[in-house]
Structures are given as C-alpha cells and as structure tokens.
Write a protein that holds these residues in place. Sequence first.
Motif, mmCIF file in Angstrom:
data_model
loop_
_atom_site.group_PDB
_atom_site.id
_atom_site.type_symbol
_atom_site.label_atom_id
_atom_site.label_comp_id
_atom_site.label_asym_id
_atom_site.label_seq_id
_atom_site.Cartn_x
_atom_site.Cartn_y
_atom_site.Cartn_z
ATOM 1 N N THR A 23 0.843 -1.195 0.000
ATOM 2 C CA THR A 23 0.000 0.000 0.000
ATOM 3 C C THR A 23 0.880 1.247 0.000
ATOM 4 O OG1 THR A 23 -1.489 1.336 1.367
ATOM 5 C CG2 THR A 23 -0.224 -0.354 2.523
ATOM 6 N N ALA A 40 -5.202 4.856 1.723
ATOM 7 C CA ALA A 40 -5.635 3.901 0.713
ATOM 8 C C ALA A 40 -7.018 3.344 0.999
ATOM 9 C CB ALA A 40 -4.630 2.767 0.627
ATOM 10 N N SER A 70 -9.957 5.288 -0.462
ATOM 11 C CA SER A 70 -9.883 5.845 -1.814
ATOM 12 C C SER A 70 -10.601 5.031 -2.887
ATOM 13 C CB SER A 70 -8.423 5.996 -2.213
ATOM 14 O OG SER A 70 -7.864 4.721 -2.384
ATOM 15 N N LEU A 71 -11.221 3.929 -2.512
ATOM 16 C CA LEU A 71 -11.687 3.046 -3.586
ATOM 17 C C LEU A 71 -13.201 2.922 -3.726
ATOM 18 C CD1 LEU A 71 -8.911 0.421 -3.052
ATOM 19 C CD2 LEU A 71 -9.307 1.630 -5.173
ATOM 20 N N LYS A 72 -13.917 3.843 -3.157
ATOM 21 C CA LYS A 72 -15.375 3.767 -3.283
ATOM 22 C C LYS A 72 -15.815 4.179 -4.690
ATOM 23 C CE LYS A 72 -16.351 4.598 1.550
ATOM 24 N NZ LYS A 72 -15.456 5.595 2.170
ATOM 25 N N LEU A 73 -16.842 3.483 -5.196
ATOM 26 C CA LEU A 73 -17.342 3.791 -6.532
ATOM 27 C C LEU A 73 -18.014 5.152 -6.519
ATOM 28 C CD1 LEU A 73 -17.828 2.717 -9.414
ATOM 29 C CD2 LEU A 73 -19.994 1.819 -8.603
ATOM 30 N N PHE A 74 -17.763 5.952 -7.553
ATOM 31 C CA PHE A 74 -18.339 7.283 -7.708
ATOM 32 C C PHE A 74 -18.004 8.202 -6.527
ATOM 33 C CE2 PHE A 74 -21.486 4.354 -9.764
ATOM 34 C CZ PHE A 74 -21.083 4.597 -11.056
ATOM 35 N N ASN A 78 -13.108 12.463 -5.523
ATOM 36 C CA ASN A 78 -11.668 12.321 -5.363
ATOM 37 C C ASN A 78 -11.087 13.502 -4.597
ATOM 38 O OD1 ASN A 78 -11.397 9.886 -6.936
ATOM 39 N ND2 ASN A 78 -11.843 11.148 -8.720
ATOM 40 N N ILE A 133 -6.860 13.739 -16.115
ATOM 41 C CA ILE A 133 -7.023 13.514 -17.554
ATOM 42 C C ILE A 133 -7.287 12.029 -17.795
ATOM 43 C CG2 ILE A 133 -5.898 13.602 -19.791
ATOM 44 C CD1 ILE A 133 -4.239 15.932 -18.764
ATOM 45 N N SER A 134 -6.559 11.174 -17.068
ATOM 46 C CA SER A 134 -6.718 9.740 -17.274
ATOM 47 C C SER A 134 -6.403 9.006 -15.978
ATOM 48 C CB SER A 134 -5.774 9.271 -18.382
ATOM 49 O OG SER A 134 -5.796 7.866 -18.465
ATOM 50 N N GLU A 135 -7.307 8.112 -15.580
ATOM 51 C CA GLU A 135 -7.095 7.368 -14.341
ATOM 52 C C GLU A 135 -5.908 6.424 -14.453
ATOM 53 O OE1 GLU A 135 -10.554 5.874 -12.494
ATOM 54 O OE2 GLU A 135 -9.395 4.861 -10.935
ATOM 55 N N PHE A 136 -5.584 6.034 -15.678
ATOM 56 C CA PHE A 136 -4.459 5.121 -15.884
ATOM 57 C C PHE A 136 -3.368 5.881 -16.626
ATOM 58 C CE2 PHE A 136 -8.220 2.647 -15.301
ATOM 59 C CZ PHE A 136 -7.821 1.580 -14.525
ATOM 60 N N ILE A 147 -3.207 3.646 -3.135
ATOM 61 C CA ILE A 147 -3.827 2.320 -3.225
ATOM 62 C C ILE A 147 -3.476 1.465 -2.003
ATOM 63 C CG2 ILE A 147 -1.932 1.440 -4.673
ATOM 64 C CD1 ILE A 147 -4.048 -0.455 -5.928
ATOM 65 N N GLU A 192 -6.488 7.253 -23.601
ATOM 66 C CA GLU A 192 -6.683 6.987 -22.177
ATOM 67 C C GLU A 192 -7.257 5.581 -21.955
ATOM 68 O OE1 GLU A 192 -7.440 9.686 -23.743
ATOM 69 O OE2 GLU A 192 -6.624 11.392 -22.624
ATOM 70 N N ILE A 216 -4.689 2.837 -22.633
ATOM 71 C CA ILE A 216 -3.810 2.647 -21.476
ATOM 72 C C ILE A 216 -4.563 1.950 -20.351
ATOM 73 C CG2 ILE A 216 -2.397 3.832 -19.763
ATOM 74 C CD1 ILE A 216 -2.080 6.112 -21.796
ATOM 75 N N ASN A 230 -3.473 -1.611 -18.848
ATOM 76 C CA ASN A 230 -3.111 -1.662 -17.431
ATOM 77 C C ASN A 230 -3.910 -2.747 -16.711
ATOM 78 O OD1 ASN A 230 -1.274 0.232 -15.902
ATOM 79 N ND2 ASN A 230 -2.182 1.670 -17.325
ATOM 80 N N LYS A 284 -7.736 -5.080 -4.049
ATOM 81 C CA LYS A 284 -7.403 -3.683 -4.359
ATOM 82 C C LYS A 284 -7.537 -3.422 -5.857
ATOM 83 C CE LYS A 284 -3.929 -2.827 -0.822
ATOM 84 N NZ LYS A 284 -3.514 -1.465 -0.503
ATOM 85 N N LYS A 320 -14.610 -0.059 -10.773
ATOM 86 C CA LYS A 320 -14.877 1.368 -10.886
ATOM 87 C C LYS A 320 -14.819 1.788 -12.363
ATOM 88 C CE LYS A 320 -12.881 5.241 -8.458
ATOM 89 N NZ LYS A 320 -11.889 5.654 -7.454
ATOM 90 N N GLN A 358 -18.313 2.691 -14.388
ATOM 91 C CA GLN A 358 -18.480 4.061 -14.874
ATOM 92 C C GLN A 358 -18.753 4.096 -16.377
ATOM 93 O OE1 GLN A 358 -14.969 6.003 -13.313
ATOM 94 N NE2 GLN A 358 -16.008 6.557 -11.415
#
Lengths: 164, 252
Positions: A87, A111, A114-118, A121, A137-140, A164, B36, B39, B43, B132, B139, B143
């Motif tokens: 973590t 951590a 931080s992981l609840k849906l909707f 942030n 811009i991008s979660e990944f 996380i 996005e 990726i 990932n 995790k 999510k 979404q």
Amino acid sequence: MVEELNIEKVWELLNKVPDPEIPVLSVVELGVVRDVYVKENRAEVTITPTYSGCPAMKTFSDDIISQLKKNGFEEVIIHTAYNPPWTTDWMSETARTKLKEYGIAPPQGLAKNSLKLFAKNLPIPCPRCESTDTRRISEFGSTACKSLHQCNTCLDTFDYFKCI
Amino acid sequence: MTDKERLLQYCLRQGDTHIIFGYRLGEWCSKAHILEEDIALTNIALDHMGLGNAWLERAASVDSEKRSPDDLAYRRNEREYYNLLLAEQPNGNYANTIARQFLFDVYSVLYYSELLNSADDTLAGIAGKGLKEVRYHYKHSAQWVVRLGDGTVESHKKIQEAIDDMWRFTEELFEMDETDDIIAKSGVGVDVSGLKEAWKTQVSEVLEKATLSLPDHNLSRTGSKTGVHTEHLGHILAEMQYLPRAYPDAQW
C-alpha cells in the motif's frame, strides 16, 4: 577487507537500489522490500509487488541480486509475498517529498478510503505550482501506479502516484 | 481425487480465468478509441496477467507433474483450460468489452472479499492483493456502463445488447461442482453460489443508474469446469501458445 555482512548492511545496500521506473525512490522507500534474512554470505530478501502485474518486478529482483552479489554475498534468494498487500500508506514522508521534487504528485489520503465507486476524489496538488485546481485527464497513466493530471493554474500536465 | 489435485484444479480455474481476461484485454492494445482507454485496458490486462500468474504459481506448487507456471499457461490444450466462458468471449465493440468486464468485476470484488478469509495463506494473500485491483477494475467498467447506458441512443442500445448477450455466461460464475464444494467446505475456497444475490443487486443498481434493464431471458451456457469451451478459446490458445510451443527453449 570484507565488511561484515549483516542485516543492517543489506538494508543499507538495498536502499541504494532504485526503482527502475521512478529512480528517485529506492526499492526500500517504495515499500517493496518486506523482509531480509542473512546467514553468513547468503541473503534472502522478501519482496512484495506494488501491482500484481507490475512489469518492474523482474527488474527489482535482478537489481537486488546484482547489488548484493557485487557487495560480497555469494548466494541471494528472492521470495515474493503477497500478504500484507502493498500500500502507498507505507511510503515515508521523505519518499513523498522526493516524489514531489521529481515532478510526481505523491499519494493523497489513505488507501482504505480511496476506492469507493463514484466517490469524490481528493484534490491533487500540482507538484510544480502547488495549486489544488487540477483535473484528472486519465485514471491510468504511464505505469500501473500512476494517473495523469493537468493543473488548471500553470497548465502543466503531471503524473500522480495513485493512493492504493 | 487427492487434496492436492483438488487444490490444483481450483487454482487453475481462477488462474486461467485471469490469464484469458488479460489476453483479451491485451488485444485492445493500440486499438482503443481514445488513448486513455487504450492505457486503461492494457493496465487492467496486466493486473489480470499478474493475478493469473499468482494463481498458477500456487497451482504449480502442488502439481505432481512439477510443471512451472509457464508450463501451465503455455502447454495445456483447450480441454485442459478451465477459465470461465465469459473470459474468452471476443472483444467485439467497446460496449461488448465493457459489459463482459463489468459483469465479472462485480463478481470479482465479492469473490476476493470472501477469499480474504481463506485458510490457505497464499490464497488469502492473493485475495488481499487482488481485491485492491479488482475494485478499480469495477470502478472503471461500472463508470463506462453508466456513461454508455445514459449516453446517446446508439450507445444505450449497444451496451444493452452487450449486457443481454453476455448474460448467458454469468450463471457459470456461481456454479459449484464437487471440487469447489470440498475446497469451500475446507475453508480454502469460496462458496460462490452464495454470492449470486449480492451480485445481482449490485449489477441492478449500476444498470438502473445507467438507465438499462436487466436481461429478460434465462439463457445459460456453462462447461468450463470440465474444459468444455465456446469456439473462441482455441483461437486464443493457438496464438498465445504458438511461440513457446514452436520454440521451447525461447527465453525472454
């Protein structure tokens, strides 16, 4: 001439092994090294993956083995443990500051929250101008552990080390 | 069947499912509609590969034939693969992929939440790690279900069709055979039949938010527990296993 090989020495050596993706952090600061065992010139190091598919894991192992062998160990064994799961809560303040200075926003909050849906942030402060007026811009991002953000004040884009 | 053979079988089922999901998501690499998402999917694919590897490592540790995780991934034929049929379904359009992932992600969060209590330390460890990751997979896919469902007429239609289409492979998520029963009763595995209600409730909640409806058919197709697959798995394995089978000494 050979320095005594003990556990402290191993931790010290490992603290000089950089993360291959984020070279300002060592594998120790990142929290990847979980345990060290030393018997004479044999070392056993237990590491835990940041993400289960993290492509850097093989590099971590290779770099740890070569660092210890270079420094007097004849045999180095790497174990992988999944429990407890890695973590970002393990990351020290020093490590967080280093990340920020490197231009990566360090993880915000804890951590477990931080992981609840909707969920809303937490604001991510821009590592360059400190503004909290930023947007994702991008979660990944470029690696599994980072997302991509932009600062609305200085307009720079930056990576955020996900909590996380 | 001995205890070890049962555990091997159990680990292969979970591991194969992740490997095949990882493979399918990896097929999106360089093809998604926006960078996005390209990726994001790759990932997530990596996470599946990592989890699959962890399960196959545990499988290899109890294998009487002493096969390595790589041997298990690359040297078994279609009938010896035990992944869920849902995992092998083609990517189709983006809605098809999202529907497939979403139905599995909801299940995965429930599954790994239970597996945290496994009497097997390694499996409990995989669950802690996996939970995790599957949470943010959920999510991501949930979404997108909402975005597509509550989007345009066209996107709504496509995601509804995709959910309806994938629905027939969801019964299998909750199927238990003798191996699963014994593993669950010993405290090592999860009684997945008990997850169905919670799964349906959560799926319904997201579908409602997405202005979509639950499928109104009860069509169902299962078979993976005995290695009986849809036509798609063979094609995946042919491509995935080609190199290690053609060049058995190949090293990365």
